[in-house]
Scaffold this active site. Structure first.
Site, mmCIF file in Angstrom:
data_model
loop_
_atom_site.group_PDB
_atom_site.id
_atom_site.type_symbol
_atom_site.label_atom_id
_atom_site.label_comp_id
_atom_site.label_asym_id
_atom_site.label_seq_id
_atom_site.Cartn_x
_atom_site.Cartn_y
_atom_site.Cartn_z
ATOM 1 N N LYS A 50 -7.248 5.471 -20.088
ATOM 2 C CA LYS A 50 -7.446 5.954 -21.449
ATOM 3 C C LYS A 50 -6.162 5.780 -22.278
ATOM 4 C CE LYS A 50 -11.486 7.292 -19.777
ATOM 5 N NZ LYS A 50 -11.399 7.158 -18.324
ATOM 6 N N TYR A 105 -15.978 16.571 -17.112
ATOM 7 C CA TYR A 105 -16.497 15.210 -17.052
ATOM 8 C C TYR A 105 -17.566 15.152 -15.957
ATOM 9 C CZ TYR A 105 -16.551 10.311 -15.502
ATOM 10 O OH TYR A 105 -16.938 9.068 -15.105
ATOM 11 N N ARG A 141 0.835 -1.205 0.000
ATOM 12 C CA ARG A 141 0.000 0.000 0.000
ATOM 13 C C ARG A 141 0.868 1.253 0.000
ATOM 14 N NH1 ARG A 141 -1.553 2.725 4.399
ATOM 15 N NH2 ARG A 141 -1.482 0.899 5.771
ATOM 16 N N ASP A 189 -6.738 18.421 -15.738
ATOM 17 C CA ASP A 189 -6.992 17.061 -16.198
ATOM 18 C C ASP A 189 -6.604 16.999 -17.673
ATOM 19 O OD1 ASP A 189 -8.047 14.652 -17.101
ATOM 20 O OD2 ASP A 189 -9.795 14.750 -15.801
#
Length: 401
Positions: free
Chosen positions: A215, A117, A64, A190
């Site tokens: 993406k 978005y 982690r 972004d």
């Protein structure tokens, strides 16, 4: 992280792999997948802490906190984004929520591009504003003066997408960065829609850049992930704390491996995505059944000059408004063979998506109307198939309309 003068194409293939071998003398040409959740340490160290853990020196404690495969990916992401540091997250949404959380606290104010978005817009309103008391003002950031007019003394973050999803609107990153700096606010961008090959927000003055690695960076529609990159050391330390301790939203080793693999072909894929998208945009713009095409590579795009100035390529996503009603749009989509109806974008395969009923369905009808997201609007992610096959498919579907 990037102390190399190698060019983008070379960084995409090999950067970050050195020092990630599983054992002395083992020379994998690809970074191996390190699946261990925990790591043996040589001895008890009363002075050790999570803050001083240095993966680059081989200091691993728990995956982690850091993992060798993820660490290699983060080095490469930083190099490609022109950043000192980068972190890989479980999703693009995880990267965004952490980036925002590191910049705001209750009572702060955010200025954001109105054409975001849908998930990001809902995050800002339903989570940060309704639950944490961080107010957001949405503006048409195509006009930098609107950004400046919305700034307040308590504005701690300016959040931009450029190009936006789904209408491919742009903001002038350099000009917005100057406004954010004047008010002492963090500027986050972004950059998912075009990626680091075609646009480099940190070099234009942004403080932090995020990507959905799902993406273009991964590029094969087989991994969910996100990335954050920055040159601000204090901000990075806050983000790192939130990821490691506060949220635990890191990228899994196998997804890190898949993204590393995808990055190797990123420069090649992006050139083909962009050339195919340009051809599709020009074809659609000349068709009588089409009312409008939104693509920064078209000279008719109202911000084409800005796109040419701050981007080195126009990406593989465009949106189109058909001259028909919802039934006609449904006939068009049903007639397509090479454009499956699906959310997401940036994979090697072409996709078509209906924002009003899919990605932007969380928004009210009033909000969609105000943003220009009509029932006749479709977003097209243009893949790397042969251009002639894509154009023929679109032509046949338009005949169905």
């Amino acid at each position: 992280m990037n102390d190399s003068d190698e060019r983008f194409e070379t960084l995409a293939v090999t950067y970050g792999e050195r020092g990630q071998r599983p054992a002395p003398g083992v020379e994998d040409v690809a970074v191996p997948i390190h699946l261990s959740s925990t790591y043996a340490v040589p001895e008890i160290d009363p002075d050790a802490s999570l803050e001083t853990l240095d993966p680059d020196a081989g200091e691993y404690l728990y995956s982690r906190l850091s993992n060798p495969t993820r660490n290699a990916l983060e080095h490469r992401l930083a190099a490609l984004c022109g950043a000192d540091d980068a972190l890989a997250f479980a999703s693009g949404t995880a990267a965004i929520v952490t980036a925002i959380s590191a910049a705001v606290e209750p009572g702060d104010h955010v200025v954001a591009f109105e054409d975001l978005y849908g998930g990001t817009r809902s995050m800002l309103t339903r989570y940060f504003e309704d639950r944490l008391g961080v107010e957001t003002t949405f503006v048409d950031a195509r006009d930098t003066a609107e950004v400046e007019a919305a700034m307040r003394e308590e504005t701690s973050l300016v959040w931009m997408e450029t190009p936006t999803n789904p209408l491919l609107r742009l903001c002038d990153v350099e000009a917005v960065a100057a406004v954010a700096e004047e008010y002492g606010a963090t500027l986050g961008v972004d950059n998912t829609f075009v990626g680091p090959q075609f646009q480099r927000p940190l070099e234009l003055g942004a403080d932090v850049v995020v990507h959905s690695t799902t993406k273009y960076l991964n590029g094969h529609s087989d991994s969910i992930g996100g990335a954050l990159a920055t040159n601000d050391e204090a901000y990075f330390e806050e983000v790192q704390f939130l990821q490691r301790v506060g949220m635990g939203n890191m990228l899994a080793p196998f997804d890190a491996y898949l993204t590393l693999r995808g990055l190797k072909t990123l420069p090649l894929r992006m050139e083909k995505h962009a050339s195919n998208a340009q051809a599709v945009a020009e074809f659609l713009a000349d068709h009588s059944a089409v009312e409008a095409v939104h693509y920064p590579g078209l000279a008719s795009h109202p911000q084409h000059e800005l796109a040419s100035r701050q981007m080195s390529g126009y990406g593989g996503v465009l949106s189109v408004e058909l001259g028909t009603d919802l039934d006609g749009v449904a006939r068009f989509v049903a007639a397509l063979d090479h454009f499956p109806l699906a959310v997401s974008l940036g994979g090697v395969e072409s996709l078509v998506e209906h924002p009003a009923s899919m990605t932007h369905s969380p928004l009210s009808q009033t909000e969609r109307d105000s943003l220009g997201i009509s029932d006749s609007l479709l977003r097209i992610s243009v893949g790397v198939e042969h251009e002639a096959d894509l154009l023929a498919d679109l032509s046949n579907a338009l005949d169905a309309v």
